[in-house]
Every structure is written in C-alpha cells, then in structure tokens.
Design an enzyme around this catalytic site. Structure first.
Site, PDB file in Angstrom:
ATOM      1  N   CYS C 140      27.970 -15.414  15.253  1.00 50.29           N
ATOM      2  CA  CYS C 140      28.386 -14.730  14.748  1.00 50.29           C
ATOM      3  C   CYS C 140      27.733 -14.878  13.065  1.00 50.29           C
ATOM      4  O   CYS C 140      26.927 -15.123  12.431  1.00 50.29           O
ATOM      5  CB  CYS C 140      28.326 -13.451  15.351  1.00 50.29           C
ATOM      6  N   HIS C 220      30.852  -8.542   9.673  1.00 50.53           N
ATOM      7  CA  HIS C 220      32.030  -9.731   8.450  1.00 50.53           C
ATOM      8  C   HIS C 220      31.174  -9.435   7.085  1.00 50.53           C
ATOM      9  O   HIS C 220      29.489  -9.047   7.458  1.00 50.53           O
ATOM     10  CB  HIS C 220      30.885 -10.984   9.172  1.00 50.53           C
TER      11      HIS C 220
HETATM   12  N1  NAD Z   1      31.385 -10.153  19.900  1.00 53.57           N
HETATM   13  C1  NAD Z   1      31.407 -10.833  18.873  1.00 53.57           C
HETATM   14  O1  NAD Z   1      31.633 -10.764  18.365  1.00 53.57           O
HETATM   15  C2  NAD Z   1      30.528 -12.108  19.511  1.00 53.57           C
HETATM   16  C3  NAD Z   1      29.574 -12.531  18.646  1.00 53.57           C
HETATM   17  C4  NAD Z   1      28.700 -14.127  18.868  1.00 53.57           C
HETATM   18  C5  NAD Z   1      29.080 -13.911  20.026  1.00 53.57           C
HETATM   19  N2  NAD Z   1      29.981 -13.831  20.537  1.00 53.57           N
HETATM   20  C6  NAD Z   1      30.214 -14.537  21.997  1.00 53.57           C
HETATM   21  O2  NAD Z   1      29.628 -14.354  22.410  1.00 53.57           O
HETATM   22  C7  NAD Z   1      30.096 -14.629  24.273  1.00 53.57           C
HETATM   23  C8  NAD Z   1      30.512 -13.436  24.900  1.00 53.57           C
HETATM   24  O3  NAD Z   1      31.376 -12.339  23.806  1.00 53.57           O
HETATM   25  P1  NAD Z   1      31.968 -10.824  23.651  1.00 53.57           P
HETATM   26  O4  NAD Z   1      32.163 -10.237  22.975  1.00 53.57           O
HETATM   27  O5  NAD Z   1      30.619 -10.586  24.655  1.00 53.57           O
HETATM   28  O6  NAD Z   1      32.933 -10.924  25.386  1.00 53.57           O
HETATM   29  P2  NAD Z   1      33.258  -9.816  25.963  1.00 53.57           P
HETATM   30  O7  NAD Z   1      34.736  -9.603  26.036  1.00 53.57           O
HETATM   31  O8  NAD Z   1      32.381  -8.167  25.546  1.00 53.57           O
HETATM   32  O9  NAD Z   1      32.277  -9.560  27.131  1.00 53.57           O
HETATM   33  C9  NAD Z   1      32.980 -10.538  27.976  1.00 53.57           C
HETATM   34  C10 NAD Z   1      31.776 -10.382  29.944  1.00 53.57           C
HETATM   35  O10 NAD Z   1      32.240 -11.378  30.060  1.00 53.57           O
HETATM   36  C11 NAD Z   1      32.855 -10.975  32.208  1.00 53.57           C
HETATM   37  N3  NAD Z   1      33.611 -11.946  32.628  1.00 53.57           N
HETATM   38  C12 NAD Z   1      34.666 -11.929  32.131  1.00 53.57           C
HETATM   39  N4  NAD Z   1      34.705 -13.288  33.393  1.00 53.57           N
HETATM   40  C13 NAD Z   1      33.875 -13.982  33.304  1.00 53.57           C
HETATM   41  C14 NAD Z   1      33.076 -15.367  34.335  1.00 53.57           C
HETATM   42  N5  NAD Z   1      34.458 -15.758  34.584  1.00 53.57           N
HETATM   43  N6  NAD Z   1      31.856 -15.532  33.914  1.00 53.57           N
HETATM   44  C15 NAD Z   1      31.388 -14.686  33.756  1.00 53.57           C
HETATM   45  N7  NAD Z   1      31.679 -13.773  32.794  1.00 53.57           N
HETATM   46  C16 NAD Z   1      32.932 -12.938  33.097  1.00 53.57           C
HETATM   47  C17 NAD Z   1      33.938  -9.605  31.108  1.00 53.57           C
HETATM   48  O11 NAD Z   1      33.802  -9.478  31.799  1.00 53.57           O
HETATM   49  C18 NAD Z   1      33.144  -9.053  30.333  1.00 53.57           C
HETATM   50  O12 NAD Z   1      31.814  -8.060  30.810  1.00 53.57           O
HETATM   51  C19 NAD Z   1      31.627 -15.316  23.616  1.00 53.57           C
HETATM   52  O13 NAD Z   1      31.120 -17.110  23.883  1.00 53.57           O
HETATM   53  C20 NAD Z   1      31.602 -14.866  22.172  1.00 53.57           C
HETATM   54  O14 NAD Z   1      32.513 -15.812  21.560  1.00 53.57           O
HETATM   55  C21 NAD Z   1      30.446 -13.176  20.780  1.00 53.57           C
END
Ligand code: NAD
Ligand code: NAD
Ligand code: NAD
Ligand code: NAD
Lengths: 339, 339, 339, 339
Positions: C140, C220
């Site tokens: 992000c 942020h």
């Molecule tokens: N939240 C943020 O602010 C944000 C912003 C940009 C990028 N990201 C990136 O996006 C990605 C996801 O983050 P998020 O915030 O959505 O996380 P999150 O924890 O909200 O969601 C992750 C999901 O993945 C599932 N999961 C668990 N193990 C898994 C597996 N082995 N394979 C597939 N799914 C699985 C979980 O049950 C959950 O539903 C990460 O790489 C994170 O760094 C997050």
C-alpha cells in the site's frame, strides 16, 4: 537477620518487587535472574543489582559488557525465598526448579491457581498463608477487587457483588498490543474469569464479573456494585476505607481529578517512584449508597498494585510476623503508602 | 545571594520550573501564583511551596482549607525574576503587569515572539540573552530542533534542514484533547510555523518544517534531514552529540528501545522525577549519513524539554554567569542530566 | 469471454479483489478459497460467492451450515488467473501450488519481491507486465508513493525523493495489534525498506524513506519531498495530478478536511463501499513548491489502495489490453473512481 | 401524498435523517438548512439535496460556488414537519422559530427534556406521541437502553436495572475531542444522567447508570443487568430479541466477532451505507441468566441508532399510522434493517 530474596524475572512486576525488597530492612536481595540482554539489564547493573544468568547465556551478557554476578543456580541455592515474576504461565515450570532447591516461592496472578497451595490477598486471608511454602498472589484486578470486598465483608457482610471491569489494553511499555480503536469483550461471555479468581481466595463470595478491554495503558477501572448484609451509612464507609492505607480516596469535585490520566499526573507530581500507585484508587464522589446497595468506581494501577501483597505474604510464609496489621504497617511504611 | 524567583502559573511547565528552582542553590523561590483551587494547589501546599493568589480569589482558597501565603502583587514585588508559565497567549497581558513592577520576565513558547526582546535557545544564542529584560524560551519542538541544528551548524555548517514533526496530541494529564483515531495535519499546509519559530532564534537557518498530530500523549517525534556544508563521518557526529549533555543517545539494537513508550519506561526505571526527559532523545540507530546529508529521528519530551533552557536563560539575563558551558554544566548537574 | 478468476484468501485485500472482479464484466469470479469458518464465510455465502475449501476442512464448514461449493483444487484448476491474497509470507508456498496447475498468479506486497517475475505499479511499469506469469503488486505505501513519483518523473524528472511515512498501526478490524499510546520507529534505522521496495519497480529512483507507526487505524500519511529535474509551477502540478483519476485532491481550506478521519467521513458520506478510497489522497493545501523542490502530504488508505493496480495488472498479464490508459479508464469506471 | 420534511442542521444526525427521508416514499424532503460552507454542503449539492441558507449567509455560499435553493424561512414555511438536528442545546432556541411558523418539530437527545411535550422511544411509548406537536427522541445511549428494557418489561416485567456505559470519546469525524489515553468518569459520581433520561420516557423504570468515557470512536458499549419479575429461560429471551428487527444478535463463538471494531467491519462488508448499524448490537454470547437476573453487553452505534426512532415518530405525530408494529415494519424495510 534479613531474609534472603531471589527475584526470577525482571519485567513489570519483578523490577518493582526488587525495589520493594531493597527498601525493606527485613529483606536482603541476593539478586535477580535475567534471561535476555536488554536495557533493563544495563539499568540493573548500573544500580548495582546482582544479575544471575543461565550458564548458557553468560557469554551473551559478557559480550554486551555485562559481567554476570553468577549463574541462576547459585541464586536459587542462596535464597530463602524466591519470587517468581516470569511471564504468565511460566511459573508452573519454574516451580519444579524451586522445589529441586527446596525453596519456597511466591507466584503471580498470571499462573493457574493450582501452581500454589494458596491463592492470596492480604486483607482476605493473610492468616492462611502462615508457613505455606507456595503461594500465589492473585492478579491486579482480583487484588483490587478483593481488598474492597473483604474489607466490606468483614465490616458489613457482603451478600452479592458485581463488577464491570474496564481493562487497560497494554502496560505503558508494551507497544505491540492493541486494540487501537475498539472495545474488546474479553471474554465475550459473562461471567468473566475474574469472579472465579476472586473465589480462589474468598470462596464465600457471590460475585458476577464482566470485562471489556479499551485502548488505554494507564489503569484498569472497576465499576463495583455490592449488596451488603446491612444498611450502611455513606459516611461510615468513607471512614472505613479512609482508615486503611491500601485505599487512596480521590475526591473529584474539589481536586478536579476525574480520570485515570489525572490520577497518574497526581502520582507523578507526588514523587511516587515510576508514578506507581499501590493503592486502590477510590473515586470517592462515585461512592453512592442506596439502602444496602453500594456503588463505586475504583482505579487499579496494574503495574504496581500487587507489590504490597507480594511483600506482605513473605512475612506470613516465613513466619516473620503473624499479625497482618503489623505487617501492612511495616510494608506500607517502606513503600511510602499512607502517612 | 540567591536570586529571588516568582513563577506565574503552576501547570505542566510552571511546576517543573518550580522544582528546578528549588533544586538550584543559585535561586530562591519566593512562591507561585495560583488562580484556581485544584489538586495541584493542595500538593503545592503540602510540599511547602508558598502560594500567592489574586486578592479576589483569596476567600475561595481559604474555604478550600488553603491559606494563601499572600497576594500576587506581593509575589511580583518581591521577585528578582518572574517566570511566566501561563497558558499560551496570556503572556502578553501578563507582561504589562511585570513591567508595572519593573521586573524582568521569562516567557514560554506559546507566546508570540513579539512578547519579548529575544527568542532564545541556549545552544544557539545564549550570549544574546545577556542582560536582556524579557526573553522567550521557544516551544518544545523548536527547542529540540534548535539544540540539534545549532550544534551541527557550529561544527559543520548547516546549509539546509527539513523536519517532519509527528506531534503528540495532548499532554498526559489532558483528557479533553484529541484526536482519538486520526492523523491531523496541523497545519494542512507546508511549511508549518515551526521553521519560522526556529528562525526567530537562528535567522541564518534555511529550514522547511511540516507537522502532523497523532493520538499519543508521551512525546513528539521529529524526523530531521540536514544538508551540511561539509561531508561528515557518522562516528564524529555521534561523538559530538554524545559529548553534550542535552542529548541522550538511545541505541535500539542492543537495548530494544525503539519507541516513545519504551523510552518513557527507561525514564521511569531510571528514577527520573515525573519520568521527565530533559534531553533530546536521539535514536542513534536512525542517525545515518549520505555524503553531506544527515538523517535522524529524535524524541522530544514536550513536558520537560524546555526546563533547562528556562533556567539557563536566567543566568544570562541577570548576569550571574556569562559562559554558556559553565551555565549548562551547573544547570545539568542540578537537574540530574548527564553524569 | 470473461477471464475466470480465483481469489485465494478472503481477508482485507481478498474481499476487495472479489468485489472488484464481480463489478467488472471482463472477469468472472470462479470463487474464493476459504480456510476457516468465520463471519466472512457466512457473509460470502449470503452474497452468493462460491466458496471452495481444502478437502480436510469441508466437514468443518458443513457443520457450520456452510455447504462448500467445492474443493480448492477444483477452484485453481478452473481459473485462468489466481489472485493470492493470503497473509504476507504465505505467497511463496502458495506459488508452488499455482505452478502445479500451470496457472498465472498475482501476489501482494507482503511477499518478497523474488516471489514474482516482476514487482508492479501501473503508473510506473504497466508495459513490463505484459504477458508475465507471476507479478507482485507492491504494498500500500509503496503503491501510493510510486503513483506520485512515476507521474512526476514522467512529466518533470525526479532527481531525488524523500518520504517520511506515518504508518497506521493496524487495520480497522484488527483489535490485537498496537501500539495504544506510543510512536514506534519501524525500523529504528533509516532508511526503511519502503525505498528499496519502490526501487524493485522503479530502479532509477533515488529515494530515502523513514517510517514511524502511530496509534490509528484509518490511513497511512506520507510526507513527500521531491527534487525535480526542472523548476515547476505549482498550478501545473495540481493540474497534472487532477487529471489522473488515481489521485483525489482534497482542499482543506474550503472544505475543512484536514485529517484522515475527516477524509474517511467524506468517503462514507459519498457512498463509497466500505468507505474505501482507492486514490492517493493529496492534501492539496500542503503541496508547496520551492524552486525545483516539491513538498506534500498524501493519505494512503491501506485497505483499498492496491485494488485498482491488482485489476489493472490482469489486463497486462493476460494480454487483454496493452494500453495502460485504456486499462485504467476501464478499471476506474468499474470501481467508481473519478468521473 | 407524502409529508413534506425540513431538516435543520446537516451534521452526524441530520445527514442520516435526510437519507432516511429520501429512501421513504411516505415523505418528501423539502430541503436542509445549512449554516456554513464545508465539504458536506458541496456533497449535498452534488447529491441534488436542496440547500436553504440564512439570508445573511447567501453570498458566502454563492462565492463558494454553491447557489442556495432558497432561504431558510421558505424551507420552514413549506415543511409539514421540521427535524431539528442542530448541536445539543440549540434546539430550544430553534423551537421558537418553528412555533412562529406553526410547524411541528422533532428534537434530538442533546436537548433538555423540557424542549418537547414528550421524550420518546418507539418500543416504549409510541402511542403517547400520536398527534403531539413537539417530541424529543432520546439520546443514543438512552435509545439503546430503552429498546431493551421496554421489550423485557413488556414480556417479563423489569424490577430493577443497572447499566454501566463504556462511552466512545468522539464520533469518527471529530478529531478535536479526547481523551487520547485515559478513562474519564463522566460524571465522576453515580448515578449518571442516563437513568434519569430513560425515566423521562419510562417513568416506571428503577435504574442506576454509571458512565466512563474511553478512547475509541466506533461505538458505545453497555453492560446491562436486569432483575426481571419472573424467572426466565435464556432461549426465550434470545428468541424474543431475535424476533424484533431493532436488535441485531451477534454470536461471537462461531463468527469470531467479539469487539466493536469487528462489528463495524461486518457492517462495512454487509454494504450498510456509511457502515451504519441502526440496531442494538447484542453480543449474544454475553447474554446470561441467573434465576431472574439477566446480564448482557450491547453495542450502540451512536451515529445511527436514533434514526429509526426519528422516522417512526413522524408517523405518530402526523397521524399517518397509529400501529407501532406497522410503523416499524415500514421504517425498517426502507432502512434495510432485518429481512
Ligand atoms: N491490509 C493491508 O493494509 C494491506 C495493504 C496492502 C497489501 N497487503 C498485503 O496483502 C496480503 C494480504 O493481507 P490482508 O491484510 O488481506 O490479510 P488478512 O489477514 O486480512 O487476510 C488473509 C486471508 O488469507 C487467508 N489465509 C490464511 N492462510 C492462507 C493460505 N495459506 N493461503 C491462502 N489464504 C490463506 C486468511 O484466512 C485470511 O482470510 C499480504 O501480503 C499483505 O501484506 C495488505
Ligand atoms: N503487568 C501487569 O499488569 C501484571 C499485574 C499483576 C500481575 N501480573 C503477573 O505478573 C507476572 C509477570 O508479569 P509481567 O507483567 O511482569 O511480565 P513481563 O513480561 O513484564 O516480565 C517478565 C519477565 O520474566 C522474564 N522471563 C522470561 N522467561 C522466564 C522464565 N522462564 N523464568 C523467569 N523469568 C522469565 C522476562 O525476561 C521478563 O523480564 C505474570 O504472571 C502476570 O500475569 C502482571
Ligand atoms: N505543555 C507543553 O507541552 C509545553 C511545552 C513547551 C512550552 N509550553 C508553553 O508553556 C506555557 C504554559 O503551558 P502549560 O502546558 O504549562 O499550560 P497549563 O495549562 O498546564 O498551565 C497553565 C497554568 O497557568 C495558570 N493560569 C491561567 N491563567 C493565568 C494567567 N492569566 N496568568 C498566569 N497563570 C495563569 C493555569 O491555572 C495553569 O496552572 C504555554 O506558553 C505553552 O505553549 C508548553
Ligand atoms: N453524534 C451522536 O453521537 C449523537 C447521537 C444521538 C443524538 N445526538 C444528538 O443529535 C443532535 C445533533 O448532533 P450531531 O452529532 O448531529 O451534531 P453535529 O455537530 O454533527 O451537527 C450539527 C449540525 O447543526 C448545524 N447547526 C449549527 N447551528 C445550528 C442552528 N442554530 N440550527 C440548526 N443547525 C445548526 C451545524 O452546522 C451542523 O451541521 C444533538 O442534540 C446531539 O446530542 C447525537
């Protein structure tokens, strides 16, 4: 001859036990057990506190410029009493070590009751701790609750109690725990475990507790409702609590103090070490009575409230003094409580 | 013979000036001016600090059981120097009163620069304060910024500076100010006023500042970028700052201290009164140098950072001592800084 | 014929990718992979989103009254493109699975760059993603930074950039992460990894970044300083950014919006789903220019900012459309950005 | 023919009343009265909402590019019913204006009860509002409390109730109000005014309330203890509440939702406009019964909970429909509650 004390774990609780021991002539600190190099190790060294480390960690400490005073086995060997101030849940494992040295130990509220012979709170069951070998001082919230309820019970009889605990999310130093912007039910069911914990000390207590965590670090806040066995007079209750050093009565109307942050400012301004408040902070304007029902709010400074009870209990366990009033007077005076 | 001091206003800054004066034999506290009955009035009374009140408020204090030491006019009459520690913006009005008594005064950063003959920061312009009658100690953020920039300028020359200030939302005691869950641009334009304020002391300074307020009470955090006139060596800068008591170098890697809350825990554990940190807290792991550009983070404990400068300046204004190094040595030793 | 999409992981990012896919006729959602029963599984079911689960978890879902649409192997088999929205660090393991099905995949910023052939941001390197099999959409903060810097670079040339990132502590739903009352340097050294991450997309970029975490959940905030290759006119920059839908210009003076919470209120009032803001929120009053130096603050809505880029990249990877302007126009219109 | 509505004040409550009116065919929005140019004025204009302004402010709006639809006097003249959604305490003054136009008005909970003929909550006293001219919808906390208590009273009889209210510090948009890190007793005495306020609607109610403000923006949390006139069965209570749309039962164990932030995530994911939750959020795992005592936690979304009651009451005041069940069914369906 002062009693020789070891403190196992030098975090939020451990460092305060150390300072309490150092300020009390009835005790002598053999030293602390440290497991990791961090700023508190340097600070302890600078304060001249003997640091004992596991053999396998000694080189790590030396490389950091911290020559250990010795190994932890020596520390436990040398002590008459060991305070366990390890992270919650580690005490049970540690107990085996203390037993192997044949040494008595005081555990903290993060342990299961079964770790000890007795769960303890001075104003409730000091006498039961006499000559016990393993005792557990109950948690901060339970300690605060029991001080009040046992005092009221002794004087008036407590038929039934209710507490809604507004919990602090993390200790001030902890910057990883949240929540940041949420009220978290912990647990989402009622009753919470706090009532059960209170009954490990006071089995006669009919109590329901409920708890929610909120984004603040300073203090827990307890709403308390008590149904007493007799009708009471507000003035009498105020006088009762005012007469016991373990309660600090704060008047909001005249002082302007109506929040946990303002209480902490008072503690800082009063010169309390670390801004600690060992007492139950009774917001006296909230104390209200309706026939036999009593209501109040009390603040519980989680970092320090259990320290007096930790020291009290040593007097009982080691048979130094068997009168709780004398013990509390002694402990309070060394800690700067009351007076 | 010690210089006689009056402190007008007994809030966050005023009470710390009082304690600094009381700990310093070169000064004698005549007393404080109090305008309202609150817990700090009781506490001051208990500490034996003479309280002076406006005539029309005297009965209010008496009814609260606080017999005033006298009226504020006597306090000002008696003093050799008056510290103005009133809420920001009140100083200009107060100045007229001080002038009517012909007394010199020290103002705080919440006032407009025009309130005084000089805006002041010890490491920048101590000499200019010699024999001045009205001086303004700049605000907490400006003080912290100037300590660093003037030090670097003297040693290496500062061509250009940038600071992004992550501001604390409220002082710990203040429970009415937010934000609770927001980042607030204050101002929403760039540059913020902090750079302008710095130039009231150091007109040679080419600086851009920007500021955002965040939901925390402990400390401001300043990101600083400086373009120096010469290439510098990181080790030399570390040594330079380490040699000046007004900087406290905190190493994160070895101590685990990487946040404002952990720094405050260090201050509490170190026995600092109120957990105050008078120094710029330089997170030394963040100090990095790229040719002639230097970057770092420094924490600014807003409640206490201006206290040393407030005391320093009295030495200059009253002509007690004209060597800033000797003054800082003296002041630092009474405040427990360094050593 | 629409492209068949699988979304692996249904958390903060995954559920937004799902909604973006559902609103776009160029794609068809095969379904999501869910690993745990929780409220979002019920909600997905209620919305008619096909849920695929690991074979060994099927009974757990059935017991909860959620009949799975099928097993995850079928989901991956069926899809033309798999979005990996698993927790940061899990993507590398998942990639092996996608490869075993011979399916292309889009990874998120929590993965190491090495997980993919390309780190990606539409306004920087859309063309490089054409016909790539594994691409990583940067995080992000990096996405927000790159949108701005690549835009400025294309127009004026960027000689050097600096960003101080004031990071949100946790996403709104996360109630376990702190800090509650602290500013946490993450890392305590300078530069932070964000600059390195940006260079995985834009290797020409000379940038220093520093980051501090603060107790807020909404957004942020990035302070940005850019040294451009030419002198620019403020009005031109405003016009440039205003002409690109991925930037939302917020004027503080006329609207009163000067904080992240007020921006979120705007998003809620505007009827944005979930209150999401896909755009860089440029606080336009903060945009100031000093010769060739440009300064500004921009808010980055971490939960949603990477969604447009996640959809854009599919057009390139699958060769649906090779003109980034047309892709962005299409994606923006389905997401309700601009217009 | 739809009833013509004016909304006076377009803040947190006013804009939600407007949206509720717009979504309901029984009403027609004449327009809103706006007093200041800010982002919400632009947004209202963009949504096509007629804006009426005081004559003396018209030029200000015009200069901002907002041509007013007319003057406020016309708005009031034209309306059949005026909603007062001005800041707490302003309603009394506004009432005089409404009276001068001979128009009925609905006031909000920030006003003194005396502003209206009746304090109101649908599940308690709908019938009393029939054909009343001035009615006050009680505050968010009181509305939430009364929905529950009146429902329980009708079914089982309520002998006595207690509520400990953990209050949110500020609305999400408000970035000036604190506390940042404190628990503030508001008031520091017990009972708080909430019980009194509840009795303006339900004079039969024997209730004690206590309130503490905590640093969060999302929601109030109420702990409720009720002593019922009869022994009840938990299952029956769950069924009772589940049968009424104004209660949203959230199960923690199966959904993982145990905090206010997770509830808000649910609302956002469910597509609720602005993430609003009009219902009492009953954490059903907390509902526990001990003989005739019932305990539970309920979340109160302060920004939106009073909206249904505001619309309900118009049906009664204007005599459109006199059966509260039919009214609620109608209002709930237009607001997307239940179903
Ligand atoms: N939240 C943020 O602010 C944000 C912003 C940009 C990028 N990201 C990136 O996006 C990605 C996801 O983050 P998020 O915030 O959505 O996380 P999150 O924890 O909200 O969601 C992750 C999901 O993945 C599932 N999961 C668990 N193990 C898994 C597996 N082995 N394979 C597939 N799914 C699985 C979980 O049950 C959950 O539903 C990460 O790489 C994170 O760094 C997050
Ligand atoms: N912090 C509070 O608010 C509070 C209040 C009352 C009771 N307690 C209880 O006190 C106990 C200690 O809590 P704390 O807050 O001081 O924790 P802490 O994390 O601050 O300190 C624990 C210390 O124990 C050390 N340690 C780690 N492993 C150890 C081991 N195996 N043996 C001995 N020491 C070890 C750690 O290095 C650390 O110094 C827990 O049972 C806790 O539940 C804490
Ligand atoms: N708190 C900080 O972080 C901080 C840091 C640096 C500088 N300052 C500056 O120091 C000054 C004092 O701030 P503070 O935080 O101590 O404020 P404060 O509100 O804590 O204390 C102000 C005191 O002045 C008293 N007072 C009220 N009216 C007065 C009057 N007319 N004359 C004299 N006293 C009066 C008040 O009763 C109170 O005791 C301000 O200029 C402020 O900008 C504050
Ligand atoms: N926000 C809540 O949590 C909440 C919940 C329930 C009830 N209420 C009550 O609803 C009422 C409105 O509160 P709010 O939160 O919407 O306030 P707000 O500050 O968000 O909005 C008030 C609006 O009224 C306008 N206004 C100012 N002066 C006015 C006047 N003289 N006449 C008409 N409008 C004027 C303001 O410009 C603003 O748009 C208050 O009585 C409050 O106590 C608020």
């Amino acid at each position: 001859m002062p009693v020789k004390i070891a403190v196992n774990g030098y975090g939020t609780i451990g460092k305060r036990i150390v300072d309490a021991v150092l300020s009390n002539k009835d005790f002598r600190l053999v030293g602390i057990a440290k497991y990791r190099v961090d700023y508190s190790a340097y600070l302890a060294a600078r304060k001249g506190i003997p640091i004992y480390v596991p053999r396998e960690r000694a080189s790590e400490f030396r490389e950091a410029g911290l020559e250990p005073h010795g190994y932890v086995d020596y520390l436990f060997e040398e002590a008459d009493l060991i305070y366990d101030a390890s992270p919650g849940g580690k005490g049970a494992g540690n107990k085996k070590i203390y037993e192997s040295y044949g040494k008595p130990g005081v555990f903290q509220g993060g342990e299961e009751p079964g770790v000890a012979e007795l769960s303890y709170s001075t104003l409730c069951n000091f006498e039961e701790a006499l000559n016990k070998k393993y005792v557990r001082v109950v948690s901060c919230n339970t300690t605060g609750m029991l001080r009040l309820l046992c005092t009221l019970h002794r004087e008036y009889g407590v038929k039934r109690a209710l507490s809604v605990i507004i919990r602090r999310a993390a200790d001030p130093k902890e910057d990883q725990r949240g929540p940041v912007n949420s009220i978290l039910l912990d647990p989402p069911s009622i009753p919470s475990h706090h009532g059960l914990d209170a009954r490990t000390v006071a089995p006669w207590l009919d109590i329901v507790t409920a708890a929610a965590v909120v984004p603040t670090t300073l203090m827990h806040m307890q709403f308390i409702e008590v149904e007493l066995s007799t009708q009471v007079n507000r003035g009498d209750v105020v006088e009762l609590l005012d007469g016991i050093n373990r309660f600090l009565l704060v008047e909001s109307a005249s002082t302007g103090i109506d929040s946990t942050s303002k209480v902490m400012e008072l503690a800082r301004d009063s010169g309390r070490p670390r801004g600690d408040i060992y007492e139950n902070i009774v917001f006296i304007d909230s104390l209200s009575i309706n026939a036999s029902r009593l209501y109040l709010f009390q603040g519980i400074h989680q970092e320090s409230i259990v320290i007096p009870e930790n020291i009290d209990v040593a007097y009982a366990m080691l048979g130094i003094e068997s009168d709780p009033l004398k013990v509390m007077e002694r402990v309070d005076s060394t800690l700067g409580i009351g007076g």
